[in-house]
Scaffold this motif. Structure first.
Motif, PDB file in Angstrom:
ATOM      1  N   LEU A 340      63.244  40.296 -53.723  1.00  0.00           N
ATOM      2  CA  LEU A 340      61.788  40.222 -53.750  1.00  0.00           C
ATOM      3  C   LEU A 340      61.163  40.916 -52.544  1.00  0.00           C
ATOM      4  N   GLN A 341      61.856  40.931 -51.426  1.00  0.00           N
ATOM      5  CA  GLN A 341      61.349  41.659 -50.272  1.00  0.00           C
ATOM      6  C   GLN A 341      61.370  43.166 -50.516  1.00  0.00           C
ATOM      7  N   VAL A 342      62.332  43.633 -51.292  1.00  0.00           N
ATOM      8  CA  VAL A 342      62.324  45.036 -51.695  1.00  0.00           C
ATOM      9  C   VAL A 342      61.067  45.325 -52.510  1.00  0.00           C
ATOM     10  N   LYS A 343      60.744  44.445 -53.448  1.00  0.00           N
ATOM     11  CA  LYS A 343      59.536  44.623 -54.255  1.00  0.00           C
ATOM     12  C   LYS A 343      58.281  44.585 -53.383  1.00  0.00           C
ATOM     13  N   TYR A 344      58.301  43.735 -52.372  1.00  0.00           N
ATOM     14  CA  TYR A 344      57.176  43.615 -51.436  1.00  0.00           C
ATOM     15  C   TYR A 344      56.941  44.946 -50.720  1.00  0.00           C
ATOM     16  N   VAL A 345      58.008  45.554 -50.238  1.00  0.00           N
ATOM     17  CA  VAL A 345      57.887  46.851 -49.559  1.00  0.00           C
ATOM     18  C   VAL A 345      57.401  47.914 -50.532  1.00  0.00           C
ATOM     19  N   GLU A 346      57.935  47.905 -51.747  1.00  0.00           N
ATOM     20  CA  GLU A 346      57.507  48.881 -52.746  1.00  0.00           C
ATOM     21  C   GLU A 346      56.032  48.725 -53.083  1.00  0.00           C
ATOM     22  N   ALA A 347      55.512  47.517 -52.932  1.00  0.00           N
ATOM     23  CA  ALA A 347      54.086  47.264 -53.184  1.00  0.00           C
ATOM     24  C   ALA A 347      53.223  47.590 -51.977  1.00  0.00           C
ATOM     25  N   LEU A 356      66.917  45.231 -45.063  1.00  0.00           N
ATOM     26  CA  LEU A 356      66.495  46.062 -46.187  1.00  0.00           C
ATOM     27  C   LEU A 356      66.940  47.513 -46.030  1.00  0.00           C
ATOM     28  N   ALA A 357      67.215  47.942 -44.797  1.00  0.00           N
ATOM     29  CA  ALA A 357      67.718  49.303 -44.611  1.00  0.00           C
ATOM     30  C   ALA A 357      69.089  49.474 -45.262  1.00  0.00           C
ATOM     31  N   GLU A 358      69.765  48.362 -45.513  1.00  0.00           N
ATOM     32  CA  GLU A 358      71.089  48.401 -46.129  1.00  0.00           C
ATOM     33  C   GLU A 358      71.014  48.478 -47.647  1.00  0.00           C
ATOM     34  N   THR A 359      69.830  48.331 -48.206  1.00  0.00           N
ATOM     35  CA  THR A 359      69.663  48.393 -49.656  1.00  0.00           C
ATOM     36  C   THR A 359      69.408  49.835 -50.090  1.00  0.00           C
ATOM     37  N   ALA A 360      69.337  50.041 -51.397  1.00  0.00           N
ATOM     38  CA  ALA A 360      69.037  51.381 -51.922  1.00  0.00           C
ATOM     39  C   ALA A 360      67.684  51.874 -51.429  1.00  0.00           C
ATOM     40  N   LEU A 361      66.780  50.934 -51.158  1.00  0.00           N
ATOM     41  CA  LEU A 361      65.461  51.299 -50.663  1.00  0.00           C
ATOM     42  C   LEU A 361      65.562  52.062 -49.346  1.00  0.00           C
ATOM     43  N   GLY A 362      66.498  51.645 -48.492  1.00  0.00           N
ATOM     44  CA  GLY A 362      66.630  52.263 -47.180  1.00  0.00           C
ATOM     45  C   GLY A 362      67.030  53.723 -47.235  1.00  0.00           C
ATOM     46  N   ALA A 363      67.612  54.153 -48.344  1.00  0.00           N
ATOM     47  CA  ALA A 363      68.040  55.545 -48.487  1.00  0.00           C
ATOM     48  C   ALA A 363      66.918  56.451 -48.979  1.00  0.00           C
ATOM     49  N   GLU A 364      65.799  55.870 -49.390  1.00  0.00           N
ATOM     50  CA  GLU A 364      64.685  56.659 -49.900  1.00  0.00           C
ATOM     51  C   GLU A 364      63.829  57.172 -48.752  1.00  0.00           C
ATOM     52  N   ASN A 365      63.460  58.426 -48.804  1.00  0.00           N
ATOM     53  CA  ASN A 365      62.707  59.050 -47.716  1.00  0.00           C
ATOM     54  C   ASN A 365      61.382  58.336 -47.456  1.00  0.00           C
ATOM     55  N   ALA A 366      60.747  57.854 -48.502  1.00  0.00           N
ATOM     56  CA  ALA A 366      59.452  57.193 -48.344  1.00  0.00           C
ATOM     57  C   ALA A 366      59.551  55.938 -47.484  1.00  0.00           C
ATOM     58  N   PHE A 369      61.283  54.355 -42.507  1.00  0.00           N
ATOM     59  CA  PHE A 369      60.930  53.531 -41.353  1.00  0.00           C
ATOM     60  C   PHE A 369      61.740  52.251 -41.269  1.00  0.00           C
ATOM     61  N   LEU A 370      62.452  51.879 -42.331  1.00  0.00           N
ATOM     62  CA  LEU A 370      63.042  50.545 -42.409  1.00  0.00           C
ATOM     63  C   LEU A 370      64.062  50.267 -41.308  1.00  0.00           C
ATOM     64  N   GLU A 371      64.905  51.241 -41.007  1.00  0.00           N
ATOM     65  CA  GLU A 371      65.924  51.014 -39.973  1.00  0.00           C
ATOM     66  C   GLU A 371      65.266  50.765 -38.619  1.00  0.00           C
ATOM     67  N   ALA A 372      64.270  51.572 -38.283  1.00  0.00           N
ATOM     68  CA  ALA A 372      63.573  51.386 -37.006  1.00  0.00           C
ATOM     69  C   ALA A 372      62.801  50.073 -36.990  1.00  0.00           C
ATOM     70  N   TYR A 373      62.188  49.747 -38.120  1.00  0.00           N
ATOM     71  CA  TYR A 373      61.480  48.466 -38.200  1.00  0.00           C
ATOM     72  C   TYR A 373      62.430  47.303 -37.940  1.00  0.00           C
ATOM     73  N   SER A 374      63.573  47.302 -38.594  1.00  0.00           N
ATOM     74  CA  SER A 374      64.519  46.204 -38.441  1.00  0.00           C
ATOM     75  C   SER A 374      65.007  46.088 -36.998  1.00  0.00           C
ATOM     76  N   ALA A 375      65.311  47.237 -36.383  1.00  0.00           N
ATOM     77  CA  ALA A 375      65.801  47.217 -35.002  1.00  0.00           C
ATOM     78  C   ALA A 375      64.742  46.671 -34.052  1.00  0.00           C
ATOM     79  N   ASN A 376      63.499  47.101 -34.209  1.00  0.00           N
ATOM     80  CA  ASN A 376      62.437  46.616 -33.329  1.00  0.00           C
ATOM     81  C   ASN A 376      62.090  45.159 -33.611  1.00  0.00           C
ATOM     82  N   ALA A 377      62.115  44.772 -34.881  1.00  0.00           N
ATOM     83  CA  ALA A 377      61.826  43.384 -35.221  1.00  0.00           C
ATOM     84  C   ALA A 377      62.857  42.442 -34.612  1.00  0.00           C
ATOM     85  N   GLY A 378      64.102  42.910 -34.526  1.00  0.00           N
ATOM     86  CA  GLY A 378      65.141  42.103 -33.912  1.00  0.00           C
ATOM     87  C   GLY A 378      64.944  41.916 -32.421  1.00  0.00           C
ATOM     88  N   ASN A 379      64.116  42.782 -31.796  1.00  0.00           N
ATOM     89  CA  ASN A 379      63.814  42.690 -30.367  1.00  0.00           C
ATOM     90  C   ASN A 379      62.412  42.154 -30.099  1.00  0.00           C
TER      91      ASN A 379
END
Length: 438
Positions: A340-347, A356-366, A369-379
């Motif tokens: 559902l969080q994938v759907k949230y991002v798609e919306a 979410l960077a580990e999902t298929a969504l993370g491989a999409e160019n659009a 930002f997901l990898e950077a978001y996750s890393a910063n959110a963890g800090n």
């Protein structure tokens, strides 16, 4: 403004007897939420929840400036108007410390957040004995929007100049200077206006292993700002506001101006909230669609990374009936899953999971930002973890802004900001330990 009622699809499903009895038995609930760029994405999730379960979540949508007062009025009354309240990170300490919310384990015994959910510096949990956030404290809510800061940089400019993503503040300044010298763009945009400078300065403070203050015990605090580490942080910040890399009059630049400078291609780098991504990728608003990338905010001298938490947490008030509390938790529990969080991002929403960077969504160019978001959110950190955070921020902002515009030296600004912060803490019941003046 009020929105959402049971969707046609949900009604048809219910009439067909397709829903579990438990879903049909859930009472309607009402949530107080803010008008925001991400509201439509949250409404889409509510609509989906209604379609899947037949449960109804009514949203009472308010301007940002009026939401806190509505929440205060509801949670302090004998009978609350809201079964869910959406609380901004800056208000969390006030709402938690007031004892207005039901710990989620009181509603469902043993309840925990789902694996993968971010806590943004343990801001989902409150230790009432200490009076601050703590991973060992009671679980008070579920994040519903993870608006943390990231480093934005123009990938096209980086590629043209052969630049690498900066790992340190020194490297960030070096990149900014190279851009300013080689192009007609500003190398970096600070967000140094008084209304937002404390939020923007926070990553510099914590990455330099300083803090505004530290809670040292129940009702006890130690100022940690006017120290050698704090001075190094402010000097690093001021360097990024200098005329060799930044636009003129940096002390007047707020979030709107920052995003505009990036989106029009007049500036190549900035530290800003992840919610700005949508505007930068919107062809109706931006000239740099497809050119921007996001990265981990640089580290301080000791290798520490930090990002300012600017998220939202949904909590369940104590002053509503138990059946509506249970219904509210059912919605929050549903909202957390990876699918559902994938759907949230798609919306168009900002997720509250770090995987979410580990999902298929993370491989999409659009969604690059997901990898950077996750890393910063963890800090992510909460710079001012007490009920009077807004007052303290305003008091310190005056002096940080004066340092940017040259009216106070860094040492004078830190000493004055530290003393102003100490006064706010003392007025709110803390015994405060001060640092010697710089």
């Amino acid at each position: 403004m009020k929105t959402t009622s049971r969707s046609i699809a949900a009604i048809l499903m219910a009439l067909a007897g397709a829903l579990p009895a438990g879903a049909r038995d859930q009472p309607d609930i009402t949530m107080a939420i803010n008008q925001s760029p991400w509201l439509d994405s949250f409404v889409a999730m509510v609509d989906l929840y209604e379609q899947e379960t037949g449960n109804v979540v009514k949203l009472d949508v308010n301007p940002f400036g009026g939401l806190l007062e509505k929440i205060r009025n509801s949670v302090r009354s004998a009978k609350g108007s809201y079964d869910l309240v959406n609380v901004n990170s800056l208000w969390l300490s006030e709402i938690y410390s007031g004892g207005f919310l039901a710990p989620l384990t009181d509603i469902r015994d043993g309840y925990t957040l789902q694996d993968g959910i971010l806590t943004y510096g343990a801001t989902t949990n409150w230790d009432s004995a200490v009076g601050s956030f703590s991973p060992d404290g009671a679980l008070m809510g579920v994040p519903v929007n993870g608006n943390v800061q990231v480093l934005y940089y123009n990938q096209s400019v980086y590629d043209d100049l052969g630049l690498s993503v900066p790992a340190t503040w020194e490297e960030l300044h070096s990149n900014a200077k190279a851009i300013a010298e080689a192009t007609d763009m500003y190398g970096f945009v600070p967000r140094a206006a008084r209304d937002s400078i404390v939020y923007n300065f926070t990553p510099y403070v914590f990455s330099h292993d300083a803090a505004f203050f530290r809670v040292t015990g129940p009702g006890q605090a130690e100022i940690a700002l006017n120290t050698a580490e704090g001075l190094a942080a402010l000097n690093a910040y001021l360097k990024m506001t200098g005329p060799d890399v930044a636009p003129p009059n940096p002390g007047a630049i707020a979030q709107g101006e920052l995003i505009q400078l990036l989106s029009t291609g007049r500036a190549a780098q900035a530290i800003a909230v992840i919610a700005a991504w949508g505007a930068l990728e919107n062809p109706n608003e931006s000239r740099v669609v497809g050119q921007m990338s996001a990265a981990l905010i640089p580290a301080g001298p000791g290798g520490t990374h930090a990002s300012s938490a600017g998220h939202w947490v949904a909590g369940i008030p104590k002053n509503v009936p138990e059946d509506r509390q249970a219904a509210a938790l059912a919605f929050l529990d549903w909202f957390q899953s990876q699918e559902l969080q994938v759907k949230y991002v798609e919306a168009g929403g900002v997720p509250v999971r770090g995987d979410l960077a580990e999902t298929a969504l993370g491989a999409e160019n659009a969604y690059r930002f997901l990898e950077a978001y996750s890393a910063n959110a963890g800090n992510a950190v909460m710079g001012l973890p007490f009920a009077a955070a807004a007052e303290a921020s305003d008091a310190m902002a005056l002096h940080f802004n004066r340092a940017v515009i040259g009216e106070e030296s860094p040492e004078t600004a830190l000493n004055a900001a530290a003393e102003a912060l100490a006064g706010v803490l003392e007025r709110n019941g803390f015994t405060v330990t001060r640092q010697p003046e710089l």
